[in-house]
Design a protein around this motif. Structure first.
Motif, PDB file in Angstrom:
ATOM      1  N   LYS A 317       0.976  -1.329   0.001  1.00 50.75           N
ATOM      2  CA  LYS A 317      -0.126  -0.173  -0.069  1.00 50.75           C
ATOM      3  C   LYS A 317       0.727   1.326  -0.026  1.00 50.75           C
ATOM      4  N   ILE A 318       0.303   2.474  -0.558  1.00 48.20           N
ATOM      5  CA  ILE A 318       0.943   3.723  -0.494  1.00 48.20           C
ATOM      6  C   ILE A 318      -0.048   4.475   0.448  1.00 48.20           C
ATOM      7  N   ILE A 319       0.783   5.433   0.745  1.00 47.25           N
ATOM      8  CA  ILE A 319      -0.122   6.676   1.274  1.00 47.25           C
ATOM      9  C   ILE A 319       0.026   7.798   0.106  1.00 47.25           C
ATOM     10  N   PRO A 320      -1.209   8.003  -0.449  1.00 44.70           N
ATOM     11  CA  PRO A 320      -1.340   9.198  -1.549  1.00 44.70           C
ATOM     12  C   PRO A 320      -0.598  10.276  -1.230  1.00 44.70           C
ATOM     13  N   GLU A 321       0.202  10.918  -2.306  1.00 43.38           N
ATOM     14  CA  GLU A 321       0.823  12.009  -1.959  1.00 43.38           C
ATOM     15  C   GLU A 321      -0.095  13.093  -1.613  1.00 43.38           C
ATOM     16  N   GLU A 322      -1.448  13.018  -2.427  1.00 40.33           N
ATOM     17  CA  GLU A 322      -2.241  14.089  -2.305  1.00 40.33           C
ATOM     18  C   GLU A 322      -3.029  13.970  -0.716  1.00 40.33           C
ATOM     19  N   VAL A 323      -3.153  12.604  -0.042  1.00 36.77           N
ATOM     20  CA  VAL A 323      -3.550  12.720   1.187  1.00 36.77           C
ATOM     21  C   VAL A 323      -2.361  13.079   2.278  1.00 36.77           C
ATOM     22  N   LEU A 324      -0.983  12.888   1.910  1.00 36.92           N
ATOM     23  CA  LEU A 324      -0.127  13.469   2.849  1.00 36.92           C
ATOM     24  C   LEU A 324       1.155  13.586   1.959  1.00 36.92           C
ATOM     25  N   GLU A 325       1.098  15.190   2.008  1.00 41.36           N
ATOM     26  CA  GLU A 325       2.335  15.719   1.245  1.00 41.36           C
ATOM     27  C   GLU A 325       3.801  15.385   1.415  1.00 41.36           C
ATOM     28  N   PRO A 326       4.501  14.790   0.713  1.00 43.37           N
ATOM     29  CA  PRO A 326       5.916  14.777   0.798  1.00 43.37           C
ATOM     30  C   PRO A 326       6.642  15.743   1.092  1.00 43.37           C
ATOM     31  N   ILE A 327       7.498  16.059   2.218  1.00 47.96           N
ATOM     32  CA  ILE A 327       8.258  17.657   2.351  1.00 47.96           C
ATOM     33  C   ILE A 327       9.764  17.185   1.873  1.00 47.96           C
ATOM     34  N   PRO A 328      10.114  18.135   1.236  1.00 49.34           N
ATOM     35  CA  PRO A 328      11.522  18.133   0.581  1.00 49.34           C
ATOM     36  C   PRO A 328      12.548  18.379   1.676  1.00 49.34           C
ATOM     37  N   VAL A 329      13.326  17.234   1.855  1.00 51.14           N
ATOM     38  CA  VAL A 329      14.312  17.509   3.074  1.00 51.14           C
ATOM     39  C   VAL A 329      15.869  17.711   2.573  1.00 51.14           C
ATOM     40  N   GLY A 330      16.249  17.315   1.603  1.00 50.87           N
ATOM     41  CA  GLY A 330      17.600  17.372   0.821  1.00 50.87           C
ATOM     42  C   GLY A 330      17.636  17.029  -0.619  1.00 50.87           C
ATOM     43  N   ARG A 331      18.789  17.001  -1.205  1.00 49.66           N
ATOM     44  CA  ARG A 331      18.915  16.663  -2.375  1.00 49.66           C
ATOM     45  C   ARG A 331      20.154  15.663  -2.755  1.00 49.66           C
ATOM     46  N   LEU A 332      20.117  14.873  -3.558  1.00 44.24           N
ATOM     47  CA  LEU A 332      21.252  13.716  -3.824  1.00 44.24           C
ATOM     48  C   LEU A 332      21.684  14.113  -5.263  1.00 44.24           C
ATOM     49  N   VAL A 333      22.977  14.277  -5.342  1.00 39.34           N
ATOM     50  CA  VAL A 333      23.532  14.617  -6.679  1.00 39.34           C
ATOM     51  C   VAL A 333      24.653  13.487  -7.190  1.00 39.34           C
ATOM     52  N   LEU A 334      24.713  13.031  -8.249  1.00 38.04           N
ATOM     53  CA  LEU A 334      25.451  11.961  -8.585  1.00 38.04           C
ATOM     54  C   LEU A 334      26.659  12.755  -9.562  1.00 38.04           C
ATOM     55  N   ASP A 335      27.760  12.612  -8.918  1.00 35.77           N
ATOM     56  CA  ASP A 335      28.903  13.520  -9.812  1.00 35.77           C
ATOM     57  C   ASP A 335      30.028  12.824 -10.131  1.00 35.77           C
ATOM     58  N   ARG A 336      30.307  11.419  -9.816  1.00 33.68           N
ATOM     59  CA  ARG A 336      31.390  10.908 -10.166  1.00 33.68           C
ATOM     60  C   ARG A 336      30.974   9.497 -10.311  1.00 33.68           C
ATOM     61  N   MET A 337      31.633   8.701 -11.654  1.00 33.83           N
ATOM     62  CA  MET A 337      31.430   7.577 -11.905  1.00 33.83           C
ATOM     63  C   MET A 337      32.683   6.538 -11.039  1.00 33.83           C
ATOM     64  N   PRO A 338      32.204   5.501 -10.877  1.00 25.51           N
ATOM     65  CA  PRO A 338      33.209   4.523 -10.057  1.00 25.51           C
ATOM     66  C   PRO A 338      34.783   4.307 -11.191  1.00 25.51           C
ATOM     67  N   GLU A 339      35.710   4.172 -10.618  1.00 30.58           N
ATOM     68  CA  GLU A 339      37.016   4.057 -11.469  1.00 30.58           C
ATOM     69  C   GLU A 339      36.966   2.671 -11.716  1.00 30.58           C
ATOM     70  N   ASN A 340      36.398   1.716 -11.013  1.00 30.63           N
ATOM     71  CA  ASN A 340      36.473   0.340 -11.248  1.00 30.63           C
ATOM     72  C   ASN A 340      34.998  -0.448 -11.066  1.00 30.63           C
ATOM     73  N   PHE A 341      34.467  -0.870 -12.021  1.00 31.92           N
ATOM     74  CA  PHE A 341      33.117  -1.350 -11.834  1.00 31.92           C
ATOM     75  C   PHE A 341      33.050  -2.466 -10.799  1.00 31.92           C
ATOM     76  N   PHE A 342      33.839  -3.263 -10.727  1.00 29.50           N
ATOM     77  CA  PHE A 342      33.964  -4.689  -9.715  1.00 29.50           C
ATOM     78  C   PHE A 342      34.245  -4.088  -8.270  1.00 29.50           C
ATOM     79  N   ALA A 343      35.024  -3.097  -8.161  1.00 32.97           N
ATOM     80  CA  ALA A 343      35.607  -2.968  -6.823  1.00 32.97           C
ATOM     81  C   ALA A 343      34.486  -1.943  -6.195  1.00 32.97           C
TER      82      ALA A 343
END
Ligand code: HDE
Length: 703
Positions: A317-343
């Motif tokens: 089940k979800i709690i619809p966003e219209e029933v309970l608004e999600p509040i912004p608390v931060g941001r996630l930024v991806l800015d670097r690829m791994p140097e080695n996929f396996f590791a």
């Protein structure tokens, strides 16, 4: 006389500036020159010849004495670790999480105490069912696992791009996964839910019906990891410094908006570029277009939980966003690829039980089961208890404990004392103030194996999801169900599924039954709780309703021919790039074409290698002679026909008309076809592209 070296005398043994030379037997040898490092064994021994095993005579038997050969092959033989039982195919990136404001009122987690706090992060996206080498555009849930290296230890939010799950209790997980994976006798199909075992299990498991709506929707075929949401799925707790608990659900919202592809496109992308999602993330990060998500939280207390119409411990089940608004608390930024996929990406170990003080679990029986599974699975996959010594899994905060030894121990205690309490005053001690304190929820009851009555409604939110979709999205769900069930060979399974659909939406059930060629509708499935039809639609559940209204981050494929108009191409290119999108040129030959003005237009793809399914919109900048020539090429006709069928915006010069016509596309069919002869049209093409697709066309096209 035994001669063992094939290196010409006087060549230094370095691996730099290598050049090829032919040996006596005609074989090619790489000889190194210069002052680079000398090749060594893993023990550091210097290697004189890496191309010929030690033999008795040039044509004689190989000697066991060749320790370099044995070490090289031994290591190669052991390069693989078991792939993940689920989510085997994945791709990761590094980045950071930035806290907006202090959330001290709700949680004492250090990561949420200070506005602007930046926490290093690693994220791994994945499909669930396929093996490590499977294709990216399978119809499947996407894993969205975030590791936050907080100052109080690692916090893993091991989520998906769909906010609900198939089952309510962890004990059923092996069954659902066995059912979706390749069937055990024949070992196919790979990365597909379209087979008997999966739908057999699903049709016997009414609790999965809400999730079925999501995986049959376009959520299961995202255009890119960058354009999908992430969800923690379960209800968790925040706990503040006064030990007060607030329930919390986690949502990641992509800054670039939501976008998916259509099924016919997904199938073709899998052939044209099985690494479509990987390549997309790699290119975005490497070109400095760092993908970003906002973390929003739905916060609620026990009273809300008690009054909400479904059980907040039920992961279907979800709690619809219209029933309970999600509040912004931060941001996630991806800015670097791994140097080695396996590791990094292969060895990263996510665990739901990794939570910092101030974040805690709810009694969701799925989450409770996961808290066991994720530690257990690492032992098998990473081979021992010291997987936290691997850099990608190592916390980036001070570590003090008395754990020691074991396979591959990299961090070992020094000194005499490796226990506590001790009377030498050495070593760390626990801290009731700063340490993790489990929220002291009062629990009592009999030990039972029972499913709560409050988990019994399996259809109402499935119906709500379907009702919240736009007509093209509803159509996609019907078509996906038809496709999947058409691959099911046992008729009774198909009927059972249609019986469930009757409890969700009669029109949907009718369409699917009709498209499957079923002679008559079955009776609706027995429902443990009567399906409700009083739930308001939730616009937040539609992808199309939550489009970006910007073309940023997307890609246009421009097909050019000999004699193309280089000026139009340049203008188009600069308008698209100004919008934050990218252009890739496709030409009959990858070397490029000569433009009408004599300039040279370089290309990224030949037509076969750059089909229109790889792009969000296309442009045809063709001379008439060039277009005529292309009408004879199936790949060129498909380029146009597919772009049209997939509802993409198509810009074209008048020279391109013969190709459009030959591909069965009327150049005036709809407003999605934009003639480029008027330079102002470039602007309107870019503006149209912000809508991403012209869905009204779809109603006229049988996909
Ligand atoms: Fe997982 N899951 N899961 N899962 N899961 C794993 O852990 C498991 C579930 C999810 O990129 C495994 O390290 C059980 C829900 C992601 O490395 C394993 C149950 C959700 C990933 C495991 C679930 C997820 C995994 C396999 C039922 C969404 C990939 C390898 C109770 C909220 C993480 C591993 C990565 C991986 C168990 C259900 C998400 C076997 C028992 C619900 C994103 O431990």
């Amino acid at each position: 006389m035994v001669k063992i070296s094939s290196r010409s005398p006087g060549k230094p043994a370095t691996i730099h500036d290598q050049k090829l030379e032919r040996g006596k037997g005609g074989e090619l040898h790489q000889f190194a020159e210069g002052d680079g490092p000398v090749l060594t064994t893993a023990q550091g021994g210097l290697v004189s010849d890496d191309h010929n095993t030690l033999k008795i005579g040039e044509r004689g038997p190989t000697l066991i004495e060749d320790f370099h050969f044995r070490e090289k092959i031994f290591h190669f033989d052991h390069e693989r670790i078991p792939e993940r039982v689920v989510h085997a195919r994945g791709y990761g990136a590094h980045g950071y999480f930035e806290t907006y404001e202090s959330l001290a009122k709700y949680t004492r987690a250090d990561i949420f105490q200070r506005a602007g706090e930046k926490t290093p992060a690693f994220v791994r996206f994945s499909t669930v069912a396929g093996s490590k080498g499977s294709f990216d555009l399978a119809r499947d849930v996407r894993g969205f696992a975030v590791k936050l290296y907080t100052k109080e230890g690692n916090w893993d939010i091991v989520g998906n791009n769909i906010p609900v799950f198939f089952i309510q209790d962890a004990i059923r997980f092996p069954d659902i996964i066995h059912a979706v994976k390749p069937e055990p006798d024949r070992a196919f199909p790979q990365a597909q839910s379209a087979h008997d075992n999966f739908w057999d299990f699903i049709s016997l498991t009414p609790e999965s019906m809400h999730m079925v709506m999501w995986i049959m929707s376009d959520r299961a075929i995202p255009r890119s990891f960058r354009f999908m949401e992430g969800f923690g799925v379960h209800t968790f707790r925040f706990v503040n410094a006064k030990d007060e608990s607030t329930f919390v659900k986690f949502h990641w919202k992509p800054k670039l908006g939501l976008q998916s592809v259509v099924w016919n496109e997904a199938v073709k992308i899998n052939g044209a570029d099985p690494d479509f999602h990987r390549r997309d993330l790699w290119n975005a990060v490497q070109s400095g277009n760092f993908p970003e998500w906002e973390l929003r939280v739905q916060l609620f207390d026990q009273t809300f939980a008690d009054n909400f119409e479904f059980d907040v411990l039920d992961a279907t089940k979800i709690i619809p966003e219209e029933v309970l608004e999600p509040i912004p608390v931060g941001r996630l930024v991806l800015d670097r690829m791994p140097e080695n996929f396996f590791a990094e990406t292969e060895q990263v170990a996510f665990m739901t039980q990794n939570v910092p003080p101030g974040v805690d679990f709810s009694n969701d029986p799925l989450l409770q089961g996961r808290n066991f599974s994720y530690l257990d699975t690492q032992l098998k996959r990473l081979g021992g208890p010291n997987f936290t010594h691997i850099p990608i899994n190592a916390p980036k905060c001070p570590l003090h404990h008395f754990q020691q030894d074991g396979h591959m121990a990299m961090r070992n205690p020094v000194g005499r004392v490796n226990y506590q309490p001790n009377s030498f005053g050495e070593g760390p001690r626990e801290s009731p103030q700063r340490g993790f304190r489990t929220f002291a929820d009062a629990e009592e009851g009999q030990k039972v194996r029972l499913r709560a009555e409050s988990f019994a409604d399996h259809y109402s939110q499935a119906r709500q999801f379907f009702n919240s979709q736009t007509p093209p999205e509803q159509r996609h769900i019907a078509m996906a169900l038809t496709f999947e069930l058409s691959k099911v060979e046992t008729p009774v399974i198909r009927e059972r599924m249609v019986a469930h659909l009757l409890n969700i939406d009669e029109g949907l059930a009718d369409t699917v039954a009709d498209e499957l060629g079923m002679k008559q509708l079955p009776k609706p499935a027995d429902a443990a709780a009567a399906p409700r039809d009083d739930l308001d639609p939730s616009p937040a559940l539609s992808i199309i309703e939550n489009g970006p209204n910007s073309f940023a981050g997307r890609k246009v494929g421009v097909l050019v021919s000999q004699g193309a108009d280089a000026v139009i191409l340049k203008k188009l290119q600069s308008a698209i790039e100004k919008e934050g999108a990218a252009v890739e040129v496709i030409a009959p030959k990858v070397g490029g074409v000569e433009a009408a003005d004599g300039s040279w237009i370089g290309a990224k793809h030949m037509i076969d290698g750059g089909p229109s399914v790889l792009f969000d919109a296309v442009a045809l900048i063709l001379s008439e002679a060039g277009a005529e020539r292309l009408t004879g090429e199936a790949a060129a006709r498909d380029f146009v026909a597919d772009a049209f069928a997939h509802c993409k915006f198509i810009a074209f010069t008048s020279g391109a008309v013969p190709l459009l016509q030959k591909a069965g596309v009327d150049p005036e069919a709809d407003e999605g076809l934009i003639g480029l002869d008027d330079p102002k049209a470039i602007i309107s093409f870019v503006e149209s592209c912000r809508k991403l697709r012209l869905w009204s066309r779809e109603m006229a096209v049988k996909l």
